[in-house]
Design a protein around this motif. Structure first.
Motif, short mmCIF file in Angstrom:
data_model
loop_
_atom_site.label_atom_id
_atom_site.label_comp_id
_atom_site.label_asym_id
_atom_site.label_seq_id
_atom_site.Cartn_x
_atom_site.Cartn_y
_atom_site.Cartn_z
N SER A 49 6.53 -2.04 -8.58
CA SER A 49 7.71 -2.63 -9.21
C SER A 49 7.98 -4.01 -8.58
O SER A 49 7.21 -4.48 -7.75
N ASN A 50 9.08 -4.65 -9.00
CA ASN A 50 9.46 -5.95 -8.46
C ASN A 50 10.56 -5.83 -7.42
O ASN A 50 11.21 -6.84 -7.08
N ALA A 51 10.79 -4.64 -6.89
CA ALA A 51 11.88 -4.42 -5.94
C ALA A 51 11.69 -5.24 -4.67
O ALA A 51 12.65 -5.80 -4.13
N ALA A 52 10.46 -5.34 -4.18
CA ALA A 52 10.20 -6.08 -2.94
C ALA A 52 10.51 -7.56 -3.11
O ALA A 52 11.11 -8.19 -2.23
N GLN A 53 10.11 -8.12 -4.24
CA GLN A 53 10.35 -9.54 -4.48
C GLN A 53 11.85 -9.84 -4.54
O GLN A 53 12.32 -10.83 -3.97
N LYS A 54 12.61 -8.96 -5.19
CA LYS A 54 14.06 -9.17 -5.28
C LYS A 54 14.72 -9.05 -3.92
O LYS A 54 15.61 -9.84 -3.57
N GLY A 85 0.82 -1.21 0.00
CA GLY A 85 0.00 0.00 0.00
C GLY A 85 0.85 1.25 0.00
O GLY A 85 2.08 1.20 -0.11
N MET A 86 0.18 2.38 0.12
CA MET A 86 0.86 3.68 0.13
C MET A 86 0.50 4.43 1.42
O MET A 86 -0.64 4.30 1.92
N PRO A 87 1.43 5.23 1.96
CA PRO A 87 1.13 6.00 3.18
C PRO A 87 -0.04 6.97 3.00
O PRO A 87 -0.75 7.27 3.97
N ASP A 88 -0.24 7.46 1.78
CA ASP A 88 -1.37 8.37 1.53
C ASP A 88 -2.71 7.65 1.61
O ASP A 88 -3.74 8.29 1.84
N GLY A 89 -2.69 6.34 1.39
CA GLY A 89 -3.89 5.54 1.54
C GLY A 89 -4.82 5.58 0.34
O GLY A 89 -4.58 6.27 -0.66
N ALA A 90 -5.91 4.83 0.47
CA ALA A 90 -6.91 4.73 -0.60
C ALA A 90 -8.20 4.20 0.01
O ALA A 90 -8.18 3.53 1.05
N ILE A 143 13.90 -7.82 7.76
CA ILE A 143 13.92 -6.58 6.98
C ILE A 143 12.48 -6.16 6.70
O ILE A 143 11.56 -6.98 6.71
N TYR A 144 12.33 -4.87 6.44
CA TYR A 144 11.04 -4.35 5.99
C TYR A 144 11.22 -3.80 4.59
O TYR A 144 12.17 -3.06 4.31
N VAL A 145 10.28 -4.14 3.71
CA VAL A 145 10.31 -3.64 2.33
C VAL A 145 8.90 -3.22 1.96
O VAL A 145 7.94 -3.97 2.21
N ARG A 146 8.78 -2.04 1.36
CA ARG A 146 7.47 -1.61 0.89
C ARG A 146 7.21 -2.22 -0.49
O ARG A 146 8.07 -2.19 -1.37
N VAL A 147 6.01 -2.76 -0.67
CA VAL A 147 5.61 -3.34 -1.94
C VAL A 147 4.93 -2.26 -2.77
O VAL A 147 3.88 -1.74 -2.39
#
Length: 348
Positions: free
Chosen positions: A276-281, A226-231, A269-273
């Motif tokens: 992109s595919n950055a979190a998976q890597k 998700g995003m900090p701004d929310g939805a 570790i913490y990773v924001r999803v």
């Protein structure tokens, strides 16, 4: 269930009609050549040891053996068996948040769908590891016990949706505790819990659960979706969004602070999803750093090789072809099983 592991070799069967046509044509040419020398009946009497049918029998035996050899190369498989294999890998329990807030679409196509695709990518990159799956909202339960059956893992993943748990909320602590109890008792293997959530923890105890897991040597990693701004949270089947008691649209936001605290307490570790595919890597690299150990695994093999039966049939056909001589056996020359006995009536 039956299949061929290498069906390409079955194309060799297309040569059999050509082989049969060539043999029939050569027989036609041979009979034509015999007729040039004289009457075929007379020629047969001049060659009593030459068999009319044995060459044909020998050819069709070889013909069948060639056809079965093509089937042998295609590796026929049938039945099932259970094998015990040793693999060097780690154990990973994935705890997936399926609360209603995961339906928000600040990450495309939605938080939940993005999380499911990420899990599928993680499973695709596993080779010798074991994976299990826990889903949680207001409560947590095991969707898939820890296993090396990646096909089942992806199959169960497809069926995950918020309706699996009627009690809403986000019980991250309960999910971590359940995951901690779900690993095998094997010693020396690296273990990791991957929590995928938007961080809206309504039940408490998540940081304490992560710390307890770390004390047992289990790493707790957190992927924030998700995003900090929310939805807003869409209502399935409508064009409207979820609202509070006052009628205001509910906006769900990624709680990164909570996610970071859980990961820190769990030595992970913490990773924001994001999109992109950055979190998976990042999470794949973290898993690869973990200690790997030999793990004995019961692997269900759906198909079992059946080439032995085909090989025995080919051997018997070839032996029969070798034992059958093209000429008649002198011992049986006067035996005519299929010839009618001629009778002469002397009475006028």
């Amino acid at each position: 269930m039956f299949r061929f592991e290498e069906p390409t070799y079955l194309y060799l069967l297309l040569l059999l009609p050509l082989l049969a046509a060539f043999y029939l044509y050569s027989n036609f040419r041979r009979r034509k050549a015999i007729r040039k020398f004289g009457d075929p009946v007379l020629m047969a009497q001049l060659m009593p040891d030459v068999s009319k049918y044995r060459p044909d029998v020998k050819f069709w035996l070889v013909f069948a053996a060639i056809g079965l050899f093509a089937v042998l190369l295609a590796r026929p498989q049938f039945g099932s068996k259970l094998e015990t294999v040793k693999r060097q890998g780690v154990e990973v329990m994935i705890a997936l948040d399926i609360s209603n807030s995961m339906l928000a679409q600040d990450v495309q196509p939605s938080r939940l769908e993005k999380a499911k695709r990420l899990v599928a990518q993680l499973v695709d990159r596993m080779e010798n590891d074991k994976v299990g799956m826990i889903v949680f909202a207001g409560d947590a339960f095991t969707q898939l016990p820890i296993t090396s059956d990646y096909i089942s893992a992806k199959m169960f993943l497809e069926s995950i949706n918020p309706s699996l748990i009627s009690k809403q909320g986000t019980a991250i602590g309960a999910a971590i505790n359940l995951a901690t109890r779900s690993f095998t008792p094997q010693e020396g293997v690296g273990r990791s819990v991957i929590v995928i959530t938007d961080g809206e923890n309504h039940e408490g105890g998540a940081v304490e659960a992560a710390k307890a897991a770390a004390e047992k040597g289990i790493q707790v990693n957190v992927l924030g979706v998700g995003m900090p701004d929310g939805a807003p949270i869409p209502v399935e089947g409508t064009n409207d969004f979820r609202r509070d008691r006052e009628g205001n649209v509910v906006v769900t936001r990624l709680n990164e602070q909570m996610c970071q605290e859980i990961a820190q307490a769990g030595d992970g570790i913490y990773v924001r999803v994001d999109n992109s595919n950055a979190a998976q890597k990042a999470i794949t690299q973290e898993i690869n750093k973990m200690a790997k150990a030999d793990v004995e695994t019961q692997v269900y093999t759906e198909f079992n090789e059946q080439f032995q039966a085909v090989a025995w049939i080919i051997l018997l056909l070839l032996l029969a072809e070798m034992l059958i001589l093209e000429r008649k056996n002198p011992l049986f020359r006067n035996i005519h099983l299929f010839k009618k006995e001629e009778r002469y009536d002397d009475e006028k």
